[in-house]
Design a protein around this motif. Sequence first.
Motif, PDB file in Angstrom:
ATOM      1  N   HIS A  40       0.824  -1.203   0.000  1.00  0.00           N
ATOM      2  CA  HIS A  40       0.000   0.000   0.000  1.00  0.00           C
ATOM      3  C   HIS A  40       0.862   1.258   0.000  1.00  0.00           C
ATOM      4  N   GLY A  41       1.935   1.223   0.779  1.00  0.00           N
ATOM      5  CA  GLY A  41       2.849   2.365   0.779  1.00  0.00           C
ATOM      6  C   GLY A  41       3.439   2.594  -0.595  1.00  0.00           C
ATOM      7  N   PHE A  42       3.823   1.520  -1.250  1.00  0.00           N
ATOM      8  CA  PHE A  42       4.373   1.618  -2.602  1.00  0.00           C
ATOM      9  C   PHE A  42       3.353   2.213  -3.563  1.00  0.00           C
ATOM     10  N   VAL A  43       2.139   1.701  -3.524  1.00  0.00           N
ATOM     11  CA  VAL A  43       1.094   2.196  -4.440  1.00  0.00           C
ATOM     12  C   VAL A  43       0.826   3.675  -4.184  1.00  0.00           C
ATOM     13  N   HIS A  44       0.691   4.047  -2.928  1.00  0.00           N
ATOM     14  CA  HIS A  44       0.361   5.436  -2.597  1.00  0.00           C
ATOM     15  C   HIS A  44       1.522   6.396  -2.857  1.00  0.00           C
ATOM     16  N   GLN A  45       2.735   5.952  -2.580  1.00  0.00           N
ATOM     17  CA  GLN A  45       3.869   6.871  -2.631  1.00  0.00           C
ATOM     18  C   GLN A  45       4.644   6.852  -3.943  1.00  0.00           C
ATOM     19  N   GLU A  46       4.653   5.731  -4.625  1.00  0.00           N
ATOM     20  CA  GLU A  46       5.530   5.592  -5.787  1.00  0.00           C
ATOM     21  C   GLU A  46       4.817   5.645  -7.136  1.00  0.00           C
ATOM     22  N   LEU A  47       3.535   5.346  -7.184  1.00  0.00           N
ATOM     23  CA  LEU A  47       2.869   5.195  -8.484  1.00  0.00           C
ATOM     24  C   LEU A  47       2.181   6.450  -8.994  1.00  0.00           C
ATOM     25  N   ARG A  48       2.193   7.507  -8.238  1.00  0.00           N
ATOM     26  CA  ARG A  48       1.607   8.785  -8.684  1.00  0.00           C
ATOM     27  C   ARG A  48       0.191   8.595  -9.221  1.00  0.00           C
ATOM     28  N   LEU A  49      -0.682   8.200  -8.323  1.00  0.00           N
ATOM     29  CA  LEU A  49      -2.070   7.932  -8.688  1.00  0.00           C
ATOM     30  C   LEU A  49      -2.826   9.222  -9.002  1.00  0.00           C
ATOM     31  N   SER A  50      -3.767   9.125  -9.903  1.00  0.00           N
ATOM     32  CA  SER A  50      -4.655  10.260 -10.185  1.00  0.00           C
ATOM     33  C   SER A  50      -5.651  10.382  -9.027  1.00  0.00           C
ATOM     34  N   GLU A  51      -6.377  11.479  -9.005  1.00  0.00           N
ATOM     35  CA  GLU A  51      -7.391  11.656  -7.956  1.00  0.00           C
ATOM     36  C   GLU A  51      -8.451  10.559  -8.029  1.00  0.00           C
ATOM     37  N   THR A  52      -8.845  10.193  -9.227  1.00  0.00           N
ATOM     38  CA  THR A  52      -9.852   9.133  -9.397  1.00  0.00           C
ATOM     39  C   THR A  52      -9.314   7.796  -8.903  1.00  0.00           C
ATOM     40  N   GLN A  53      -8.066   7.484  -9.264  1.00  0.00           N
ATOM     41  CA  GLN A  53      -7.470   6.235  -8.792  1.00  0.00           C
ATOM     42  C   GLN A  53      -7.383   6.222  -7.264  1.00  0.00           C
ATOM     43  N   LEU A  57      -9.123   3.605  -4.869  1.00  0.00           N
ATOM     44  CA  LEU A  57      -8.257   2.805  -4.013  1.00  0.00           C
ATOM     45  C   LEU A  57      -8.665   2.938  -2.545  1.00  0.00           C
ATOM     46  N   ASP A  58      -8.967   4.140  -2.122  1.00  0.00           N
ATOM     47  CA  ASP A  58      -9.399   4.352  -0.731  1.00  0.00           C
ATOM     48  C   ASP A  58     -10.670   3.560  -0.429  1.00  0.00           C
ATOM     49  N   GLU A  59     -11.594   3.536  -1.374  1.00  0.00           N
ATOM     50  CA  GLU A  59     -12.827   2.761  -1.187  1.00  0.00           C
ATOM     51  C   GLU A  59     -12.516   1.266  -1.091  1.00  0.00           C
ATOM     52  N   MET A  60     -11.629   0.789  -1.957  1.00  0.00           N
ATOM     53  CA  MET A  60     -11.224  -0.623  -1.917  1.00  0.00           C
ATOM     54  C   MET A  60     -10.567  -0.965  -0.583  1.00  0.00           C
ATOM     55  N   GLU A  61      -9.691  -0.099  -0.131  1.00  0.00           N
ATOM     56  CA  GLU A  61      -8.972  -0.350   1.118  1.00  0.00           C
ATOM     57  C   GLU A  61      -9.925  -0.386   2.304  1.00  0.00           C
ATOM     58  N   ASP A  62     -10.883   0.534   2.332  1.00  0.00           N
ATOM     59  CA  ASP A  62     -11.863   0.549   3.425  1.00  0.00           C
ATOM     60  C   ASP A  62     -12.678  -0.736   3.445  1.00  0.00           C
ATOM     61  N   LYS A  63     -13.107  -1.161   2.265  1.00  0.00           N
ATOM     62  CA  LYS A  63     -13.901  -2.393   2.156  1.00  0.00           C
ATOM     63  C   LYS A  63     -13.069  -3.606   2.574  1.00  0.00           C
ATOM     64  N   PHE A  64     -11.818  -3.658   2.110  1.00  0.00           N
ATOM     65  CA  PHE A  64     -10.977  -4.797   2.451  1.00  0.00           C
ATOM     66  C   PHE A  64     -10.605  -4.806   3.922  1.00  0.00           C
ATOM     67  N   ALA A  65     -10.433  -3.647   4.529  1.00  0.00           N
ATOM     68  CA  ALA A  65     -10.087  -3.599   5.958  1.00  0.00           C
ATOM     69  C   ALA A  65     -11.141  -4.306   6.798  1.00  0.00           C
ATOM     70  N   VAL A  66     -12.404  -4.129   6.445  1.00  0.00           N
ATOM     71  CA  VAL A  66     -13.492  -4.790   7.171  1.00  0.00           C
ATOM     72  C   VAL A  66     -13.427  -6.297   6.951  1.00  0.00           C
ATOM     73  N   LYS A  67     -13.240  -6.700   5.691  1.00  0.00           N
ATOM     74  CA  LYS A  67     -13.172  -8.124   5.374  1.00  0.00           C
ATOM     75  C   LYS A  67     -11.977  -8.766   6.059  1.00  0.00           C
ATOM     76  N   ARG A  68     -10.848  -8.107   6.008  1.00  0.00           N
ATOM     77  CA  ARG A  68      -9.632  -8.638   6.623  1.00  0.00           C
ATOM     78  C   ARG A  68      -9.805  -8.806   8.124  1.00  0.00           C
ATOM     79  N   ARG A  69     -10.387  -7.817   8.756  1.00  0.00           N
ATOM     80  CA  ARG A  69     -10.605  -7.895  10.210  1.00  0.00           C
ATOM     81  C   ARG A  69     -11.521  -9.069  10.552  1.00  0.00           C
ATOM     82  N   THR A  70     -12.559  -9.259   9.768  1.00  0.00           N
ATOM     83  CA  THR A  70     -13.481 -10.377   9.984  1.00  0.00           C
ATOM     84  C   THR A  70     -12.744 -11.710   9.848  1.00  0.00           C
TER      85      THR A  70
END
Length: 146
Positions: A40-53, A57-70
Amino acid sequence: MRMGPFRIALLIFLALAAGFLGSLAADKWLARNGESASLHGFVHQELRLSETQMKNLDEMEDKFAVKRRTLELSLRAANGKLATAMEEEHEFGPKVALAVEDVHDRMGELQKATISHVFEMRSLLSPNQQAAFDRHVSDALTADQQ
């Protein structure tokens, strides 16, 4: 077949270590602690994501955080059942065998969900970003762990 105290202790250690390592692997890949070594650090810091990306990505991460915790809680519960079975049988009996299989199943579910999330993140990226992402994932999976 009766197991001595050493084998029981070894079995307990191996079961706990397997659960811990599965959780640690997920944390290492998906930690949001800003370390560039994490995926995640690599994706956020190194890949120069657009605002849409970034938004997607933030939506995906939030959704996965819940699944992962479960899934992590499910794994923790399975480890608890294994401990109970080991206390009851004091050998590698049928209850212990079933509990071990349950732990392995839960670990596998966590690993599959993590890998699916990695591919989901990849789908947001441009071809150039995907190439860098793929190299990073490959390096992370093949690097010597210290």
